[in-house]
Design an enzyme around this catalytic site. Structure first.
Site, PDB file in Angstrom:
ATOM      1  N   GLY A 161      -4.934  -1.306  -2.009  1.00 14.72           N
ATOM      2  CA  GLY A 161      -4.341  -0.099  -1.420  1.00 14.72           C
ATOM      3  C   GLY A 161      -5.181   0.499  -0.302  1.00 14.72           C
ATOM      4  CG  ASP A 170      -1.936  -1.104   1.209  1.00 15.64           C
ATOM      5  OD1 ASP A 170      -2.030  -1.808   0.192  1.00 15.64           O
ATOM      6  OD2 ASP A 170      -2.627  -1.286   2.233  1.00 15.64           O
ATOM      7  NE  ARG A 224      -1.863 -10.186  -0.637  1.00 17.79           N
ATOM      8  CZ  ARG A 224      -2.769 -10.113   0.302  1.00 17.79           C
ATOM      9  NH1 ARG A 224      -3.078  -8.937   0.834  1.00 17.79           N
ATOM     10  NH2 ARG A 224      -3.356 -11.187   0.750  1.00 17.79           N
TER      11      ARG A 224
HETATM   12  O1  F6P Z   1      -2.188  -4.613   3.594  1.00 19.82           O
HETATM   13  C1  F6P Z   1      -2.129  -4.595   2.223  1.00 19.82           C
HETATM   14  C2  F6P Z   1      -3.351  -5.126   1.560  1.00 19.82           C
HETATM   15  O2  F6P Z   1      -2.900  -5.847   0.455  1.00 19.82           O
HETATM   16  C3  F6P Z   1      -4.396  -4.064   1.173  1.00 19.82           C
HETATM   17  O3  F6P Z   1      -4.070  -3.408  -0.001  1.00 19.82           O
HETATM   18  C4  F6P Z   1      -5.646  -4.887   1.069  1.00 19.82           C
HETATM   19  O4  F6P Z   1      -6.800  -4.129   1.264  1.00 19.82           O
HETATM   20  C5  F6P Z   1      -5.455  -5.849   2.180  1.00 19.82           C
HETATM   21  O5  F6P Z   1      -4.071  -6.047   2.345  1.00 19.82           O
HETATM   22  C6  F6P Z   1      -6.102  -7.191   1.989  1.00 19.82           C
HETATM   23  O6  F6P Z   1      -5.762  -7.976   3.053  1.00 19.82           O
HETATM   24  P1  F6P Z   1      -6.154  -9.494   3.291  1.00 19.82           P
HETATM   25  O7  F6P Z   1      -5.293 -10.303   2.430  1.00 19.82           O
HETATM   26  O8  F6P Z   1      -5.888  -9.698   4.744  1.00 19.82           O
HETATM   27  O9  F6P Z   1      -7.595  -9.613   2.929  1.00 19.82           O
END
Ligand code: F6P
Length: 414
Positions: A188, A143, A301
């Site tokens: 993000g 992010d 990611r």
């Molecule tokens: O913390 C980064 C992030 O990738 C954010 O951009 C996104 O909203 C969130 O994590 C999603 O997280 P999770 O994988 O816990 O649902």
């Protein structure tokens, strides 16, 4: 360095978070640390005594190299908010008993703004109870929303994937001589650093997205439909990049404009996905053309095949700098990255980066947003300053180690 080290990974993973882990492990070993323990599933797993001796897993340079190029958090992760000491002192006693049992002298947590809250609380508790353990935060988040640091490890690789993927989607969208709208949804949360990276696709061979919507400003459905229809009057194929966190003036996320129940994590963050689908349906209904919603979702990611070499190196550097800072006696601080080659408008050819440390109390739980002057509100784009800031961070490549046509990753420990 004397005594043992404990390291954990926390929050959402990135393509290069394991490079920071490698930086912690290798530097601690080089400085003569005893054992380097890795907590499994972050601090939450440690509360259940889940940890491993990393020295038993990483024997060779090749394994360290594989770790650096393996996406996602090798040790597992958590979204666990450490309660305040006053409400649950027993949690702190349990954790510090484990630290003492393992003879931990140095504690590193690789994570984002929520994870830095853990470092802040543990170091405050340690100071109040005369503990000699040093607590250091190692920044990580796609992010890019951590305060003080110029940028965060993880962002560059995700931005590279987003820029490249946007280019490819734009090419694909042009093939039919027919009106169509493609909406790309980018992660993000409440900041638009990642969504703005879609603009990196623009160049001699690509026009870039037609509209970019960041969550730093309110989103208007009427304005979106009106702009889209207006643009389509003279351009058949439109590609629009939106942040998962776009929200209406009244604060409601666009992704919440549905009957679906949304998951909420341990920090109270709503899972923000689905806005592209909602916009694509509205555009199809009101503009009457073919629409498509593309959620980049976790692909952005974990794409280690598209990782930025600059990012991998800086992630390692941040882990290594954390260990050196702790060895020098620092605690309650986070490693920050500093552009040493001039201000944030520095161009790629002169981009350089160094590390420093900063008081965790001024970083934990805060969100660094895209400056409003980097958002072109008239055209729904980002400015050249934004692109100049992000471009050096996506620089160069480090290919995965390929075996039988696919990237080879390090073996699981979770
Ligand atoms: O913390 C980064 C992030 O990738 C954010 O951009 C996104 O909203 C969130 O994590 C999603 O997280 P999770 O994988 O816990 O649902």
């Amino acid at each position: 360095m004397t005594g043992n080290v404990l390291v954990g990974q926390s929050g959402g993973p990135t393509a290069v978070i394991n490079s920071s882990l490698a930086g912690v492990f290798k530097t601690a070993k080089d400085l003569g640390a005893g054992k380097v323990y890795g907590m499994l599933y972050g601090i939450q797993g440690l509360l259940d005594e889940k940890y491993i001796d990393l020295g038993e897993k990483l024997h060779s340079e090749l394994e360290i190299e594989l770790l650096k190029r393996t996406p996602s958090s090798y040790l597992g992760s958590c979204r666990y908010k450490l309660p305040d000491y006053d409400s649950q002192p027993e949690i702190y006693e349990t954790l510090f008993n484990t630290f003492n049992k393992l003879n931990i002298q140095y504690f590193f947590y690789i994570g984002g703004n929520d994870s830095m809250d853990t470092i802040k609380k543990l170091s405050d508790y340690g100071t109040a109870h005369q503990s000699e353990i040093r607590f250091i935060g190692v920044p990580k988040t796609i992010d890019n929303d951590l305060e003080i640091t110029d940028h965060t490890p993880g962002y560059g690789s995700a931005a590279k994937f987003i820029g490249a993927t946007t280019k490819e989607i734009i090419r694909d969208s042009l093939v039919y001589d027919q009106k169509n709208v493609t909406i790309i949804e980018i992660m993000g949360r409440n900041v638009g650093w990642l969504t703005g990276a879609a603009a990196l696709s623009e160049g001699v061979d690509c026009g870039g997205p037609d509209l970019i919507y960041l969550p730093e400003t309110d989103f208007s459905m009427e304005d979106f439909l009106e702009r889209t229809a207006r643009l389509q009057a003279h351009k058949k194929s439109l590609v629009i990049a939106i942040s998962e966190g776009i929200h209406l003036k009244d604060g409601r996320y666009v992704c919440e404009l549905t009957e679906d129940r949304k998951y909420v994590d341990g920090f109270g963050h709503t899972m923000l996905n689905g806005a592209a689908n909602i916009l694509a349906q509205r555009a199809a209904r009101e503009i009457g053309c073919k629409t498509r919603a593309i959620e980049l979702n976790t692909l952005q990611r974990c794409a280690s095949h598209m990782a930025s070499l600059v990012d991998i190196k800086e992630a390692f550097l941040a882990g290594a700098a954390g260990v050196r800072a702790a060895d020098e006696g620092k605690s309650g601080e986070m490693i920050i990255l500093k552009r040493t080659s001039g201000d944030s408008k520095a161009c790629k050819s002169i981009y350089e980066c160094s590390t420093d440390t900063f008081d965790i109390h001024k970083i934990a739980n805060m969100e660094k947003k895209v400056p409003l002057e980097w958002i072109d509100l008239t055209n729904n784009k980002v400015t050249k300053d934004f692109v100049d800031y992000a471009r050096p961070l996506i620089g160069d490549e480090l290919s995965p180690i390929m075996v039988e046509g696919l990237p080879r990753h390090i073996e699981y420990v979770i």
